[in-house]
Design an enzyme around this catalytic site. Structure first.
Site: not given
Length: 252
Positions: A17, A47, A49, A62
Site C-alpha cells: 500500500h 498500490e 495513487d 495520494h
C-alpha cells in the site's frame, strides 16, 4: 479469462500500500524510495495513487494537497513537478508514473486515479504496460476515462464506489444475476471489510466473485493474524502497509 496482471504471480497477492514507507527513516508513502523498498522486500504488487501537477505530469501521490506529507497547504494540481520534487527530495523522492513504470519493470502496479485531470494521461501512460497494471478509482467515471484512453490495450480493473455499492446490495438481496452483471469486465474487487456499519466482505460475495472469475482483494489490513484469517476465508489479495511482514507470513 484471467488477466495477465494476475498470472504468474504469487497467491495470495500482497499489495504494498503506497509502497513500503518508513517515516522514521524519512521515507514517505508513494515516494520513489518507498516503491524501491517494497520491491527490495519482494513485493510483486504496489498500490499507488495518481494526481497531476500544474505543468501536466502524472505523479504518484495520494492526497489532493501536500499538507499531510510535506506541510505545504497547496494542492498537487497547483504545484509544478519541479517544486514537488524539491519538497519530496528529503522524503524519498517524488515518482512520476512514467518513471515508476520504466524503473520498476518487474512490479505490477495497482493505480488509483484520484484526479479527473489525470485520468486520460494515466490511461495513455499505462497502455504499453497493460499486462502489469490494474486501474481503479473511487470514481467509476475516472476509471472508465483512463481505460478508454488506454485502448486498445486492456489493463486489469477494479470497480469504483458506485458499482461496489450496488454489488453489495445485490449480494445482500441474493440477486446473483444482478451481481454477475455488475462484475462483467472486472478482474478484481478491491474492498474494505466494512464501510461504517455495513459489512462489505461476506462469504457469499467471495463465492460469487470467484464463480464469475473475479478476485477479491481487501484493504487496508496490517494485522498479521487478520490477514491469515482473510486468506482462510478465500480472499485473494491483501493490501497492506506492512508488505514485508505480510510476504513473510503469507507467501514464504
Amino acid at each position: 479469462m484471467t488477466h495477465p496482471y494476475l498470472l504468474g504471480a504469487t497467491h495470495p497477492r500482497v499489495l504494498a500500500h503506497r509502497g513500503l514507507a518508513a517515516p522514521q527513516d524519512g521515507v514517505a508513502e508513494n515516494s520513489f524510495a518507498a516503491i524501491a523498498a517494497a520491491h527490495a522486500a519482494g513485493a510483486e504488487y504496489v498500490e499507488s495513487d495518481c494526481h497531476v501537477t500544474s505543468d501536466g505530469h502524472v505523479v504518484l501521490f495520494h492526497d489532493d494537497t501536500l499538507a499531510r506529507v510535506t506541510g505545504d497547504p497547496r494542492a498537487v494540481a497547483d504545484i509544478t513537478l519541479r517544486e514537488l520534487a524539491q519538497q519530496m527530495e528529503e522524503l524519498g523522492g517524488i515518482a512520476t508514473l512514467g518513471q515508476a513504470l520504466d524503473m520498476f519493470p518487474d512490479i505490477r502496479f495497482n493505480l488509483d486515479v484520484k484526479a479527473e485531470a489525470a485520468a486520460e494521461q494515466v490511461g495513455r501512460l499505462v497502455a504499453g504496460h497493460a499486462g502489469r497494471v490494474l486501474l481503479t478509482s473511487f470514481s467509476d467515471d475516472h476509471r472508465r476515462r483512463a481505460l478508454t484512453a488506454a485502448s486498445p490495450a486492456l489493463p486489469a480493473t477494479s470497480p469504483g464506489a458506485r458499482t461496489l455499492t450496488r454489488l453489495v446490495v445485490a449480494v445482500a438481496l441474493g440477486s446473483r444475476p444482478w451481481a454477475r452483471r455488475l462484475m462483467r469486465g472486472v478482474d478484481a474487487l478491491q474492498i474494505p471489510e466494512r464501510q461504517g456499519r455495513i459489512r462489505v466482505l461476506t462469504p457469499r460475495l467471495i463465492r460469487w466473485a470467484h464463480n464469475a472469475g473475479v478476485e477479491v482483494h481487501v484493504w487496508t489490513v496490517n494485522d498479521i493474524s487478520r490477514m491469515r484469517e482473510l486468506v482462510e476465508m478465500g480472499v485473494d489479495g491483501i493490501v497492506t502497509d506492512r508488505a514485508d511482514a505480510a510476504l513473510e507470513a503469507l507467501t514464504r
